[in-house]
Design an enzyme around this catalytic site. Sequence first.
Site, PDB file in Angstrom:
ATOM      1  N   HIS A   1     -40.857   5.947  -3.685  1.00 43.37           N
ATOM      2  CA  HIS A   1     -40.245   4.622  -3.476  1.00 43.37           C
ATOM      3  C   HIS A   1     -41.193   3.813  -2.594  1.00 43.37           C
ATOM      4  O   HIS A   1     -40.984   3.689  -1.385  1.00 43.37           O
ATOM      5  CB  HIS A   1     -38.881   4.786  -2.807  1.00 43.37           C
ATOM      6  CG  HIS A   1     -38.073   3.529  -2.764  1.00 43.37           C
ATOM      7  ND1 HIS A   1     -36.709   3.513  -2.945  1.00 43.37           N
ATOM      8  CD2 HIS A   1     -38.419   2.234  -2.551  1.00 43.37           C
ATOM      9  CE1 HIS A   1     -36.260   2.272  -2.840  1.00 43.37           C
ATOM     10  NE2 HIS A   1     -37.290   1.481  -2.594  1.00 43.37           N
TER      11      HIS A   1
ATOM     12  N   ARG B   1     -42.809   0.740  -0.721  1.00 43.67           N
ATOM     13  CA  ARG B   1     -42.320  -0.541  -0.218  1.00 43.67           C
ATOM     14  C   ARG B   1     -43.510  -1.433   0.115  1.00 43.67           C
ATOM     15  O   ARG B   1     -44.624  -0.935   0.329  1.00 43.67           O
ATOM     16  CB  ARG B   1     -41.429  -0.317   1.000  1.00 43.67           C
ATOM     17  CG  ARG B   1     -40.062   0.269   0.609  1.00 43.67           C
ATOM     18  CD  ARG B   1     -39.143   0.387   1.817  1.00 43.67           C
ATOM     19  NE  ARG B   1     -37.768   0.642   1.408  1.00 43.67           N
ATOM     20  CZ  ARG B   1     -37.254   1.843   1.163  1.00 43.67           C
ATOM     21  NH1 ARG B   1     -38.027   2.916   1.258  1.00 43.67           N
ATOM     22  NH2 ARG B   1     -35.988   1.987   0.803  1.00 43.67           N
TER      23      ARG B   1
ATOM     24  N   HIS C   1     -44.592   4.308   4.101  1.00 45.19           N
ATOM     25  CA  HIS C   1     -44.669   5.738   3.744  1.00 45.19           C
ATOM     26  C   HIS C   1     -45.545   5.887   2.512  1.00 45.19           C
ATOM     27  O   HIS C   1     -46.747   6.132   2.640  1.00 45.19           O
ATOM     28  CB  HIS C   1     -43.280   6.368   3.586  1.00 45.19           C
ATOM     29  CG  HIS C   1     -42.225   5.478   3.038  1.00 45.19           C
ATOM     30  ND1 HIS C   1     -42.286   4.912   1.782  1.00 45.19           N
ATOM     31  CD2 HIS C   1     -41.049   5.055   3.589  1.00 45.19           C
ATOM     32  CE1 HIS C   1     -41.201   4.201   1.564  1.00 45.19           C
ATOM     33  NE2 HIS C   1     -40.430   4.245   2.642  1.00 45.19           N
TER      34      HIS C   1
ATOM     35  N   GLU D   1     -39.302   4.199  -7.792  1.00 42.01           N
ATOM     36  CA  GLU D   1     -38.170   3.374  -7.396  1.00 42.01           C
ATOM     37  C   GLU D   1     -38.660   2.170  -6.605  1.00 42.01           C
ATOM     38  O   GLU D   1     -39.683   2.248  -5.927  1.00 42.01           O
ATOM     39  CB  GLU D   1     -37.222   4.163  -6.486  1.00 42.01           C
ATOM     40  CG  GLU D   1     -36.626   5.408  -7.087  1.00 42.01           C
ATOM     41  CD  GLU D   1     -35.709   6.122  -6.103  1.00 42.01           C
ATOM     42  OE1 GLU D   1     -34.911   6.945  -6.560  1.00 42.01           O
ATOM     43  OE2 GLU D   1     -35.807   5.855  -4.880  1.00 42.01           O
TER      44      GLU D   1
ATOM     45  N   THR E   1     -33.677   2.177   4.591  1.00 41.39           N
ATOM     46  CA  THR E   1     -33.489   2.917   3.347  1.00 41.39           C
ATOM     47  C   THR E   1     -32.541   2.106   2.461  1.00 41.39           C
ATOM     48  O   THR E   1     -31.963   1.119   2.908  1.00 41.39           O
ATOM     49  CB  THR E   1     -32.927   4.325   3.612  1.00 41.39           C
ATOM     50  OG1 THR E   1     -32.893   5.067   2.383  1.00 41.39           O
ATOM     51  CG2 THR E   1     -31.527   4.259   4.217  1.00 41.39           C
TER      52      THR E   1
ATOM     53  N   HIS F   1     -29.038   9.675  -3.169  1.00 45.89           N
ATOM     54  CA  HIS F   1     -28.849   9.189  -1.799  1.00 45.89           C
ATOM     55  C   HIS F   1     -27.884  10.094  -1.044  1.00 45.89           C
ATOM     56  O   HIS F   1     -26.691  10.133  -1.332  1.00 45.89           O
ATOM     57  CB  HIS F   1     -28.353   7.747  -1.712  1.00 45.89           C
ATOM     58  CG  HIS F   1     -28.757   7.090  -0.414  1.00 45.89           C
ATOM     59  ND1 HIS F   1     -29.922   6.381  -0.261  1.00 45.89           N
ATOM     60  CD2 HIS F   1     -28.165   7.094   0.794  1.00 45.89           C
ATOM     61  CE1 HIS F   1     -30.024   5.950   0.974  1.00 45.89           C
ATOM     62  NE2 HIS F   1     -28.970   6.380   1.648  1.00 45.89           N
TER      63      HIS F   1
ATOM     64  N   GLY G   1     -34.593  13.466  -1.570  1.00 41.54           N
ATOM     65  CA  GLY G   1     -35.775  13.476  -0.724  1.00 41.54           C
ATOM     66  C   GLY G   1     -35.499  13.863   0.700  1.00 41.54           C
ATOM     67  O   GLY G   1     -35.853  14.943   1.152  1.00 41.54           O
TER      68      GLY G   1
END
EC number: 2.6.99.2
Length: 237
Positions: A43, A45, A50, A70, A100, A190, A213
Amino acid sequence: MTKLSVNINKIATLRNARGGNVPDLLQVARDIQRFGGQGITIHPRPDERHIRYQDARDLKTIVYTEYNIEGNPEKSFIDLVLEIKPTQVTLVPDAIDAITSNAGWDTIKHHSFLTEIVQEFQRNNIRTSIFVDPVLEMIEGAKATGTDRIELYTEAFAHDYGLGNKNGIQPYIVSANLANELGLGINAGHDLSLDNIQFFKQNIPNLLEVSIGHALISEAIYLGLENVVNMYLQKLK
């Protein structure tokens, strides 16, 4: 069997905290697949706090199972996905400053936008999934965009289950039944964990894939910590 796609964002977070390349994100992806994981999820961003965009590119040659990217479909994300052409793209409406993901799409309000994005990815043979809350109207709205799948946002279920309230699964069962009737594939993610995943799986019909995750990486630390401490002790004797 429901497929397990492992989100490796936390590995990148740990690496970035120190600089360098420890832990090695690409090697972790190789190992997860070697251990039996059926997919790798990232994911990225915009601030690359990260997963870095270059990580996403590098993983393309490493992931031979299922590659799921994602993110919020703003321009740089769309360009990245179209460049890499992963197995699946999961559209998530997270704000730039969000720690998140914290909500699913309003698929009715954003119908035109989501439809356009879904069609663009599908034209490039990328399976699409839309992140949604377990709300029937939102699932119907997702269907109207032409998406291949939905990903059920499971934080509310996980919270209730942790409090001992198993009835928190009910909105997800109803949502899954509707998704099945509409011909939508069902993913979920999630806060799913070793504590709650079996119960969730047993109650959700035709659950195709879970993306896990934070809990999985945290559990791996706890379950492996004793072994590593003892390995150090043996070497220090």
